[in-house]
Motif scaffolding. Structure first.
Motif, PDB file in Angstrom:
ATOM      1  N   CYS A 263       0.826  -1.212   0.000  1.00 48.33           N
ATOM      2  CA  CYS A 263       0.000   0.000   0.000  1.00 48.33           C
ATOM      3  C   CYS A 263       0.862   1.265   0.000  1.00 48.33           C
ATOM      4  O   CYS A 263       0.474   2.279  -0.594  1.00 48.33           O
ATOM      5  CB  CYS A 263      -0.929  -0.005   1.224  1.00 48.33           C
ATOM      6  SG  CYS A 263      -2.245  -1.236   1.141  1.00 48.33           S
TER       7      CYS A 263
ATOM      8  N   ILE B  92      -6.021   6.290  -0.410  1.00 50.31           N
ATOM      9  CA  ILE B  92      -6.343   4.871  -0.321  1.00 50.31           C
ATOM     10  C   ILE B  92      -5.100   4.080   0.082  1.00 50.31           C
ATOM     11  O   ILE B  92      -5.139   3.223   0.979  1.00 50.31           O
ATOM     12  CB  ILE B  92      -6.902   4.356  -1.663  1.00 50.31           C
ATOM     13  CG1 ILE B  92      -8.305   4.915  -1.900  1.00 50.31           C
ATOM     14  CG2 ILE B  92      -6.926   2.823  -1.695  1.00 50.31           C
ATOM     15  CD1 ILE B  92      -8.845   4.643  -3.292  1.00 50.31           C
TER      16      ILE B  92
ATOM     17  N   GLY C  72      -4.517   2.282   3.740  1.00 54.08           N
ATOM     18  CA  GLY C  72      -4.239   0.855   3.711  1.00 54.08           C
ATOM     19  C   GLY C  72      -2.938   0.514   4.411  1.00 54.08           C
ATOM     20  O   GLY C  72      -2.866  -0.461   5.182  1.00 54.08           O
TER      21      GLY C  72
ATOM     22  N   THR D  64     -11.368   3.073   2.566  1.00 51.99           N
ATOM     23  CA  THR D  64     -10.759   2.943   1.245  1.00 51.99           C
ATOM     24  C   THR D  64     -11.732   2.477   0.162  1.00 51.99           C
ATOM     25  O   THR D  64     -11.639   2.934  -0.981  1.00 51.99           O
ATOM     26  CB  THR D  64      -9.568   1.970   1.299  1.00 51.99           C
ATOM     27  OG1 THR D  64     -10.008   0.687   1.777  1.00 51.99           O
ATOM     28  CG2 THR D  64      -8.483   2.504   2.225  1.00 51.99           C
TER      29      THR D  64
ATOM     30  N   LYS E 129      -6.360  -2.185  -3.630  1.00 55.18           N
ATOM     31  CA  LYS E 129      -5.921  -0.846  -3.217  1.00 55.18           C
ATOM     32  C   LYS E 129      -4.801  -0.290  -4.087  1.00 55.18           C
ATOM     33  O   LYS E 129      -4.811   0.885  -4.445  1.00 55.18           O
ATOM     34  CB  LYS E 129      -5.468  -0.870  -1.756  1.00 55.18           C
ATOM     35  CG  LYS E 129      -6.579  -1.057  -0.745  1.00 55.18           C
ATOM     36  CD  LYS E 129      -6.025  -1.009   0.679  1.00 55.18           C
ATOM     37  CE  LYS E 129      -7.127  -1.000   1.727  1.00 55.18           C
ATOM     38  NZ  LYS E 129      -7.910  -2.246   1.739  1.00 55.18           N
TER      39      LYS E 129
END
Length: 247
Positions: A35, A62, A66, A102, A220
């Motif tokens: 992420c 996002i 994450g 997210t 993600k």
């Protein structure tokens, strides 16, 4: 199963991250780093644009959220040891916290890219929030109630998919692929809930976490990078998407 066996060996005292299997620690760290990559790339692309983009900013957030969620789970903050179920099991509440932030943001990104009407965007985002909440509530209860919550989550997943699919009908192939992948990822999340610690515990903890991390990083980071690298093609160079507002 590994965590259930750990309780007697530790005299009934379970603490995280010390009692994680090593494979779980590795998977959670990989999730966090994956992420981070998505967040850094999105930030770099946004800072090097003539004008900042809402889409790029959301994709950065996002990835950042994450990464924080996986770091919380890796350090033991985002996990609890549930003993009220048929067998003791590990529940990652931070997983739902990150999903609650997210997943709606990715749906907003898709709405901005496709210039979806505001009522559709609001509906899809709200339904996604409800499907995540249902999954979390199910994780805190036991059978048969928890399976009713799971079915509620599946119901809202179907609603999200039903409203999301028509937005891809006349869009660029990249957008279509992203929508299809999003729906597949949401469906897999529901399957992993059913087979993992929250549901039947048919999967071992390492298997569940490993599969979840793979799908979640694709969701993600993978989809985000896919949109970033093809952003100009998808939007036809339309810069209005950077500042458009829905009213």
């Amino acid at each position: 199963a590994a965590m259930a066996a750990a309780a007697p060996a530790a005299g009934g005292s379970i603490s995280f991250p010390d009692d994680y299997p090593n494979s779980v620690k590795h998977f959670l760290l990989i999730g966090s780093l994956g992420c981070v990559v998505g967040a850094v790339v999105a930030l770099y692309f946004n800072l090097n644009r003539p004008k900042p983009s809402v889409v790029h900013s959301l994709l950065f957030l996002i990835g950042a959220v994450g990464a924080m969620g996986y770091y919380a789970m890796w350090t033991g903050l985002g996990a609890v040891y549930k003993t009220s179920d048929a067998t003791p099991r590990v529940i990652f509440w931070a997983r739902y916290a990150t999903q609650l932030v997210t997943q709606p943001m990715l749906l907003v990104v898709l709405s901005f890219v496709a210039k979806v009407d505001t009522p559709v965007m609001v509906s899809v985002v709200a339904e996604n929030v409800l499907l995540v909440m249902a999954g979390y509530l199910g994780s805190t209860t036991v059978a048969p109630v928890k399976y009713l919550w799971w079915m509620t989550s599946v119901f809202f997943t179907v609603l999200v998919s039903y409203q999301l699919l028509p937005t891809a009908s006349e869009q660029h192939a990249v957008y279509k692929n992203t929508v299809y992948a999003t729906i597949v990822c949401l469906a897999i999340f529901n399957f992993l809930w059913l087979m993992g610690s929250e549901g039947s515990a048919s999967l071992g903890l390492s298997q569940e976490v490993g599969l979840y991390v793979i799908v979640d990083v694709v969701f993600k980071t993978g989809l985000g990078l896919y949109l970033l690298f093809n952003y100009d093609a998808v939007t036809d160079g339309d810069e209005q998407i950077s500042s458009q507002q829905y009213v």
